[in-house]
Design a protein around this motif. Structure first.
Motif, mmCIF file in Angstrom:
data_model
loop_
_atom_site.group_PDB
_atom_site.id
_atom_site.type_symbol
_atom_site.label_atom_id
_atom_site.label_comp_id
_atom_site.label_asym_id
_atom_site.label_seq_id
_atom_site.Cartn_x
_atom_site.Cartn_y
_atom_site.Cartn_z
ATOM 1 N N HIS A 47 -12.664 -0.249 3.140
ATOM 2 C CA HIS A 47 -12.369 -1.036 1.947
ATOM 3 C C HIS A 47 -10.899 -0.893 1.557
ATOM 4 O O HIS A 47 -10.242 -1.859 1.162
ATOM 5 C CB HIS A 47 -13.251 -0.593 0.788
ATOM 6 N N GLN A 48 -10.391 0.344 1.673
ATOM 7 C CA GLN A 48 -8.988 0.571 1.321
ATOM 8 C C GLN A 48 -8.050 0.157 2.448
ATOM 9 O O GLN A 48 -7.022 -0.479 2.216
ATOM 10 C CB GLN A 48 -8.771 2.056 0.987
ATOM 11 N N ASP B 186 -1.908 3.731 9.412
ATOM 12 C CA ASP B 186 -1.313 3.166 8.209
ATOM 13 C C ASP B 186 0.185 3.006 8.404
ATOM 14 O O ASP B 186 0.805 3.706 9.222
ATOM 15 C CB ASP B 186 -1.615 4.047 7.001
ATOM 16 N N VAL C 243 -3.158 9.735 3.381
ATOM 17 C CA VAL C 243 -4.370 8.946 3.155
ATOM 18 C C VAL C 243 -5.492 9.809 3.743
ATOM 19 O O VAL C 243 -5.565 10.020 4.930
ATOM 20 C CB VAL C 243 -4.288 7.556 3.818
ATOM 21 N N GLY D 11 0.796 -1.216 0.000
ATOM 22 C CA GLY D 11 0.000 0.000 0.000
ATOM 23 C C GLY D 11 0.829 1.265 0.000
ATOM 24 O O GLY D 11 0.284 2.367 -0.002
ATOM 25 N N ASP E 88 -16.294 4.098 -5.416
ATOM 26 C CA ASP E 88 -14.877 3.720 -5.378
ATOM 27 C C ASP E 88 -13.994 4.953 -5.513
ATOM 28 O O ASP E 88 -14.207 5.790 -6.402
ATOM 29 C CB ASP E 88 -14.550 2.723 -6.488
ATOM 30 N N SER E 89 -13.002 5.054 -4.661
ATOM 31 C CA SER E 89 -12.168 6.248 -4.602
ATOM 32 C C SER E 89 -10.785 5.982 -5.161
ATOM 33 O O SER E 89 -10.071 5.093 -4.680
ATOM 34 C CB SER E 89 -12.061 6.742 -3.152
ATOM 35 N N PRO F 125 -6.411 7.977 -2.209
ATOM 36 C CA PRO F 125 -6.207 7.112 -1.038
ATOM 37 C C PRO F 125 -6.906 7.668 0.191
ATOM 38 O O PRO F 125 -6.792 8.859 0.501
ATOM 39 C CB PRO F 125 -4.686 7.089 -0.864
ATOM 40 N N LYS G 116 -7.611 -3.618 2.883
ATOM 41 C CA LYS G 116 -6.893 -4.186 1.740
ATOM 42 C C LYS G 116 -5.409 -3.871 1.858
ATOM 43 O O LYS G 116 -4.552 -4.735 1.627
ATOM 44 C CB LYS G 116 -7.448 -3.624 0.425
ATOM 45 N N ARG G 117 -5.085 -2.615 2.244
ATOM 46 C CA ARG G 117 -3.677 -2.226 2.382
ATOM 47 C C ARG G 117 -2.978 -3.017 3.477
ATOM 48 O O ARG G 117 -1.823 -3.417 3.339
ATOM 49 C CB ARG G 117 -3.567 -0.733 2.718
ATOM 50 N N GLY H 208 -16.325 7.688 -0.727
ATOM 51 C CA GLY H 208 -15.533 6.476 -0.733
ATOM 52 C C GLY H 208 -15.633 5.782 0.610
ATOM 53 O O GLY H 208 -16.162 6.330 1.580
ATOM 54 N N PRO I 24 -12.147 -5.640 -0.797
ATOM 55 C CA PRO I 24 -13.209 -4.716 -0.381
ATOM 56 C C PRO I 24 -14.580 -5.310 -0.624
ATOM 57 O O PRO I 24 -14.777 -6.107 -1.541
ATOM 58 C CB PRO I 24 -12.965 -3.489 -1.259
#
Length: 757
Positions: A512-513, A446, A479, A300, A552-553, A556, A516-517, A508, A523
């Motif tokens: 989901h992001q 993150d 992000v 990510g 969906d974005s 980030p 996944k990262r 967004g 997602p």
């Protein structure tokens, strides 16, 4: 709030339960994973002994407490030791903290359970069952995360139990020494005593207590508290004042080098080539590295080029001298205007996910008899950067198949995992040192900076490397808090009563992001953060519907202080004021009429309004009420307008956060939340043009300065309820409170953030 619950949410949740059915059978009937004894020993020194996974005691009576959460200004180095000291019966001054090892007993259960998309008023088997399952899953995952205003909430039981269990072991050891009954012993100030006058210090009993068999472990009741509920000074303040506190940027391992990066100015861009000849000739430069291949898609973190040098200034100047060619990629044409247009299109064409429904949808849609007036409004909020004062940084060393990381992180488990992945070693070969954080606000959940630092350190010939982002790097490669668009429609009768309430928003989805990262999860499904603060309000409307459309974005997205509440409170509380105006009612009186079923919320509102008093001449009071992270907050903002300048002079902030563990820290967090939210309300805006973030530093992404900061009066409502969150709840209400005051002064309804006249 009663009514017909949303069946789509029920199907989604029951579907999740069905999918985990194989896990629940057998595993589900087992007792929940214990949170007292860790798989790894508590790191104690100088002859101290560990009585459980949380508490150790030295021969001199010093108490060592495992700290599973990161100190980022919210006061966990004070509040969490208070929980142990209270039950252990020792002075707070006798407690020292050590970084907790990565272990499942330290996982943040409260944060994950709070992410369930239930309305606070929901009751019944479905909510109880899903909450129970998620709680058990959270114990098995054991994710060590600092966020969601959950530190005290999550620690309230395990850390008190750890202190009480240690106390019971010490009492048992003393009773055995004296050949008396444990119930005839008592504790205080670090001693076990007997009615006959004998007493022994905890330090003298610690080794025997390890093998003692304690009797029943009992937690204190609130009337027995000596520390909890009483103001205690911050234990981290002296070190921050004298400069001895160690933040990530203060780390200095032997032989350390520095690194500065160049990252693509276009979101998602990659390195096409680099000419490093000029940079390599500059003073102090050691090496130029393209670390992109080490990161690949699995971390990510953004691709880029780094300069390793003997000082940060040398590294930064050389990085600026690099001639880098970029592949801009498919997002080179992205713009804020196009993003908002996409939100509008989705709202026009998609029904969205209904988080809450109650009553008759014909009334909500204005199709029923009795509707005399319909009020419609559209609100929007921009992307926001975190802008923490300590720049993004991480120090890493890769040597001999081992990795050492020093990082101001909110996610130590994720940090270890990503460091191991990038270095190509096992997680057990990563040694993590969590420093203090110079601001987190969700950005340091993150671990992109850790991935970058380890990737760069792999090419540093065994030297530790401290990666530091510039302010421009930070602002342009964050992000971001999602941008959002929200539409409201309400139907009123001739008397101004709200018959139906409809709210649909688009943005967004952070989770989901994020997952996944950091966890590699695909997602899917609803994301509570998109609609929190809209669907879970306590205002009583007999007929209502709250929906959200996930778009969906390409930008980030990350968790930003108070997450979805940060903008949804502005939308909701501003529209409530619009309804009050349409009904011909005062905003406070209107809210009171909607809160008859929620006396705690009403009490908080009344307390704030009473404390605020009457607005001085030339100023107006704006009101907002919002619940987030379990805490109810009402704010009254005293505002003036001079030309196009909005000035906030005073804010009264009343909070009901359950039992107040440390009132001092609660007041500090309320003040911090107000100022953080006010910066966003008046100035915060990240815009995208040609795929690039336009803002670069505090000159075009300003925050509230000292001369702009209002006086903040905090009221802490008395309560014996379970402690709730306090790090974030004061942030959401300030924007609508200010906007509602501006409307009183100017007659202009500001429906976009930041607030501009």
């Amino acid at each position: 709030m009663q009514g017909v619950k949303n069946t789509s949410r029920r199907r989604f949740l029951l579907g999740g339960v069905a999918v985990t059915g194989a896990l629940v059978v057998g595993w589900g009937v087992m007792p929940p994973r214990q949170r007292l004894n860790a798989a790894l020993p508590l790191p104690v020194h100088d002859g101290s002994v560990a009585l459980n996974g949380w508490v150790g005691i030295g021969k001199d009576g010093t108490v060592t407490v495992a700290m599973p959460r990161s100190e980022m200004g919210q006061g966990v180095y004070t509040a969490l030791p208070m929980l142990v000291a209270e039950e252990l019966d020792v002075p707070l001054s006798a407690v020292q903290v050590v970084q907790a090892p990565i272990d499942k007993i330290f996982g943040n259960i409260a944060m994950l359970k709070d992410g369930l998309p239930f309305h606070p008023d929901d009751t019944g088997r479905l909510k109880a069952t899903v909450s129970w399952i998620v709680g058990k899953v959270a114990r098995e995952l054991g994710l060590m995360i600092t966020g969601g205003s959950s530190s005290v909430k999550d620690a309230w039981e395990p850390m008190r139990e750890a202190g009480a269990a240690a106390r019971a072991m010490l009492v048992a050891a003393a009773a055995a020494e004296w050949s008396v009954r444990p119930e005839d012993c008592y504790t205080g100030n670090g001693f076990v005593a007997h009615a006959d006058g004998r007493r022994l210090a905890y330090g003298a009993l610690a080794e025997r207590a390890v093998t003692a068999a304690p009797g029943e472990v009992r937690l204190k009741s609130p009337e027995q508290f000596k520390l909890i509920g009483h103001p205690q000074p911050r234990r981290d303040t002296p070190s921050k004042v004298n400069g001895s506190a160690i933040f990530g940027i203060d780390v200095r391992p032997t032989g350390m080098l520095y690194a500065a990066v160049r990252m693509s100015p276009v979101i998602g861009g990659t390195v096409a080539g680099v000419n490093s000849a000029a940079a390599l000739k500059m003073p102090g430069v050691v090496k130029v590295v393209d670390y992109s291949s080490a990161l690949a898609e699995k971390t990510g973190a953004g691709a880029g080029v780094a300069v390793i040098a003997r000082s940060y200034w040398q590294a930064r100047q050389a990085a600026l001298a690099l001639d880098v060619q970029w592949h801009d990629g498919p997002l080179a044409g992205l713009s804020s205007a196009a993003i908002y247009a996409g939100f509008a299109h989705q709202l026009d064409s998609e029904d969205g996910y209904a988080y809450y429904k109650a009553g008759d949808m014909n009334v909500v849609e204005g199709k029923a008899a009795g509707v005399a007036n319909t009020v419609n409004a559209e609100y929007r909020a921009p992307y926001l950067a975190h802008a923490a004062m300590e720049p993004i940084n991480c120090t890493a060393q890769v040597k001999g198949g081992k990795v050492r990381v020093w990082a101001p992180t909110q996610s130590p488990g994720f940090a270890v995992d990503v460091a191991a992945k990038v270095a190509g070693v096992a997680a057990g070969d990563v040694e993590l040192h969590v420093t203090m954080l110079g601001g987190g606000f969700g950005r340091r959940l993150d671990v992109d900076m850790i991935a970058q630092a380890v990737a760069i350190a792999r090419q540093a010939d065994g030297h530790p490397v401290q990666l530091i982002w510039s302010r421009e790097d930070d602002t342009m490669h964050d992000v971001y808090r999602p941008a959002a668009l929200a539409r409201f429609s309400a139907t009123l009768d001739a008397q101004g009563n709200v018959l139906g309430y409809d709210n649909k928003s688009a943005s967004g989805a952070i989770s989901h992001q994020f997952f996944k990262r950091n966890l590699g999860l695909p997602p899917g499904g609803p994301d509570k953060t998109t609609a929190e603060g809209e669907f879970d309000m306590q205002y009583h409307f007999p007929n209502q519907r709250i929906r959200h459309v996930i778009v969906d974005s390409a930008v980030p997205l990350g968790y930003w202080r108070s997450v979805g509440h940060s903008h949804n409170a502005f939308f909701k509380e501003s529209f409530i004021d619009e309804l009050a105006h349409a009904a011909g009612k005062d905003g406070v009186a209107f809210r009171r009429g909607l809160l008859l079923q929620h006396p705690r919320h009403l009490a908080v509102l009344n307390a704030a309004v009473a404390k605020a008093g009457k607005a001085p001449a030339g100023r107006a009071h704006g009101v907002a009420l919002h619940q987030s992270f379990g805490t109810i907050v009402a704010q009254v903002a005293e505002v003036s307008v001079e030309g196009t300048e909005i000035r906030v002079h005073r804010v009264v902030c009343a909070v009901d956060c359950g039992l107040a563990v440390n009132p001092n820290i609660i007041a500090q967090q309320a003040e911090s939340g107000v100022l953080f939210g006010l910066s966003a309300a008046l100035f915060g805006e990240v815009t995208i043009r040609e795929g690039k973030v336009e803002q670069t530093n505090f000159h075009d992404y300003p925050v509230v300065r000292l001369n702009q900061a209002p006086e903040v009066d905090t009221i802490i409502m008395p309560s014996a309820a379970h402690p709730e969150g306090m790090g974030e709840p004061a942030t959401p209400p300030i924007a609508p409170a200010v906007a509602n005051a501006v409307f009183k002064l100017t007659g202009k309804r500001l429906r976009s953030l930041p607030l501009k006249l």
